[in-house]
Design an enzyme around this catalytic site. Structure first.
Site, short mmCIF file in Angstrom:
data_model
loop_
_atom_site.label_atom_id
_atom_site.label_comp_id
_atom_site.label_asym_id
_atom_site.label_seq_id
_atom_site.Cartn_x
_atom_site.Cartn_y
_atom_site.Cartn_z
N CYS A 1 0.86 -1.19 0.00
CA CYS A 1 0.00 0.00 0.00
C CYS A 1 0.89 1.24 0.00
O CYS A 1 1.72 1.41 0.91
CB CYS A 1 -0.91 -0.02 1.23
SG CYS A 1 -1.75 1.55 1.52
N CYS B 1 0.58 3.27 3.22
CA CYS B 1 1.25 2.64 4.37
C CYS B 1 2.75 2.85 4.28
O CYS B 1 3.42 3.05 5.31
CB CYS B 1 0.92 1.15 4.42
SG CYS B 1 -0.75 0.78 5.02
N ASP C 1 -0.34 16.53 -1.83
CA ASP C 1 -0.67 15.58 -2.90
C ASP C 1 0.37 15.69 -4.02
O ASP C 1 0.82 16.77 -4.38
CB ASP C 1 -2.08 15.89 -3.45
CG ASP C 1 -2.63 14.76 -4.29
OD1 ASP C 1 -3.58 14.11 -3.84
OD2 ASP C 1 -2.11 14.54 -5.41
N HIS D 1 -4.19 1.17 8.39
CA HIS D 1 -4.76 0.91 7.07
C HIS D 1 -6.26 0.68 7.18
O HIS D 1 -6.70 -0.33 7.73
CB HIS D 1 -4.10 -0.29 6.39
CG HIS D 1 -4.57 -0.48 4.99
ND1 HIS D 1 -3.95 0.10 3.92
CD2 HIS D 1 -5.65 -1.13 4.50
CE1 HIS D 1 -4.62 -0.19 2.81
NE2 HIS D 1 -5.65 -0.96 3.14
N ASN E 1 -13.00 10.11 -1.82
CA ASN E 1 -13.46 9.27 -2.92
C ASN E 1 -13.53 7.83 -2.41
O ASN E 1 -12.52 7.30 -1.93
CB ASN E 1 -12.50 9.36 -4.10
CG ASN E 1 -12.47 10.76 -4.70
OD1 ASN E 1 -13.50 11.41 -4.82
ND2 ASN E 1 -11.28 11.23 -5.10
N GLY F 1 -13.64 7.25 -8.22
CA GLY F 1 -12.27 7.56 -8.61
C GLY F 1 -11.25 7.34 -7.52
O GLY F 1 -10.17 7.95 -7.53
N HIS G 1 -8.44 8.17 2.51
CA HIS G 1 -7.80 9.48 2.66
C HIS G 1 -8.80 10.57 2.37
O HIS G 1 -9.75 10.38 1.61
CB HIS G 1 -6.59 9.59 1.73
CG HIS G 1 -6.90 9.22 0.31
ND1 HIS G 1 -6.97 7.91 -0.12
CD2 HIS G 1 -7.18 9.98 -0.77
CE1 HIS G 1 -7.26 7.89 -1.42
NE2 HIS G 1 -7.41 9.13 -1.84
P1 DGP Z 1 -7.82 9.22 -4.96
O1 DGP Z 1 -7.89 9.34 -6.45
O2 DGP Z 1 -8.97 9.88 -4.23
O3 DGP Z 1 -7.55 7.80 -4.52
O4 DGP Z 1 -6.55 10.09 -4.55
C1 DGP Z 1 -5.25 9.58 -4.49
C2 DGP Z 1 -4.34 10.76 -4.47
O5 DGP Z 1 -3.08 10.31 -4.02
C3 DGP Z 1 -4.11 11.42 -5.82
O6 DGP Z 1 -4.57 12.77 -5.78
C4 DGP Z 1 -2.60 11.38 -6.03
C5 DGP Z 1 -2.08 11.04 -4.66
N1 DGP Z 1 -0.90 10.20 -4.65
C6 DGP Z 1 -0.78 8.98 -5.22
N2 DGP Z 1 0.45 8.48 -4.96
C7 DGP Z 1 1.09 9.40 -4.20
C8 DGP Z 1 2.38 9.45 -3.61
O7 DGP Z 1 3.21 8.53 -3.72
N3 DGP Z 1 2.69 10.58 -2.90
C9 DGP Z 1 1.79 11.61 -2.75
N4 DGP Z 1 2.20 12.68 -2.05
N5 DGP Z 1 0.57 11.58 -3.28
C10 DGP Z 1 0.23 10.49 -4.00
#
Ligand code: DGP
Length: 113
Positions: free
Chosen positions: A3, A6, A29, A45, A86, A92, A99
């Site tokens: 994950c 995680c 993000d 988790h 989401n 999505g 989160h």
């Molecule tokens: P969702 O689509 O709601 O599952 O949002 C997942 C978010 O997580 C997306 O906006 C991009 C972010 N994200 C994915 N991988 C990483 C990562 O490795 N680091 C960070 N900071 N954000 C991440």
């Protein structure tokens, strides 16, 4: 468990942390959708909002306490902001560790896309 979030919690994937305590982590993000875009996650988790129970819901309440503090720290409390979760594929959800997106610094439309 394989994950991404995680691994961010355990430090094996780096992140730009903006808040951390025993049960909650917040970090920027990777793909910001607004001038302020922070993800607030439980350290434990929890796969999605479908998995919130009486056993783990205290951390969800705590996340919203943290969000109120962060909104002030990030300077978006007065203008307003959006908190988004989401849940599942149709919404999505790409990372299966629950989160909350905290988005601010611009105007948002309603209904969301
Ligand atoms: P969702 O689509 O709601 O599952 O949002 C997942 C978010 O997580 C997306 O906006 C991009 C972010 N994200 C994915 N991988 C990483 C990562 O490795 N680091 C960070 N900071 N954000 C991440």
């Amino acid at each position: 468990m394989d994950c991404i979030f995680c691994k961010i919690v355990d430090g094996s994937i780096p992140s730009n942390k903006v808040y951390e305590d025993d049960s909650v982590l917040a970090f920027t993000d990777l793909s910001p959708q607004a001038p302020v875009h922070v993800l607030i996650i439980p350290k434990q988790h929890i796969t999605s909002a479908n998995d919130i129970t009486s056993e783990n819901s205290a951390v969800i309440a705590h996340i919203f306490e943290v969000a109120a503090v962060l909104a002030r720290q990030l300077g978006i409390d007065r203008d307003g902001y959006r908190i988004v979760n989401n849940c599942g594929d149709k919404a999505g959800q790409s990372v299966k560790h629950m989160h909350f997106h905290m988005l601010g610094g611009r105007d948002f439309t309603w209904p969301p896309g």
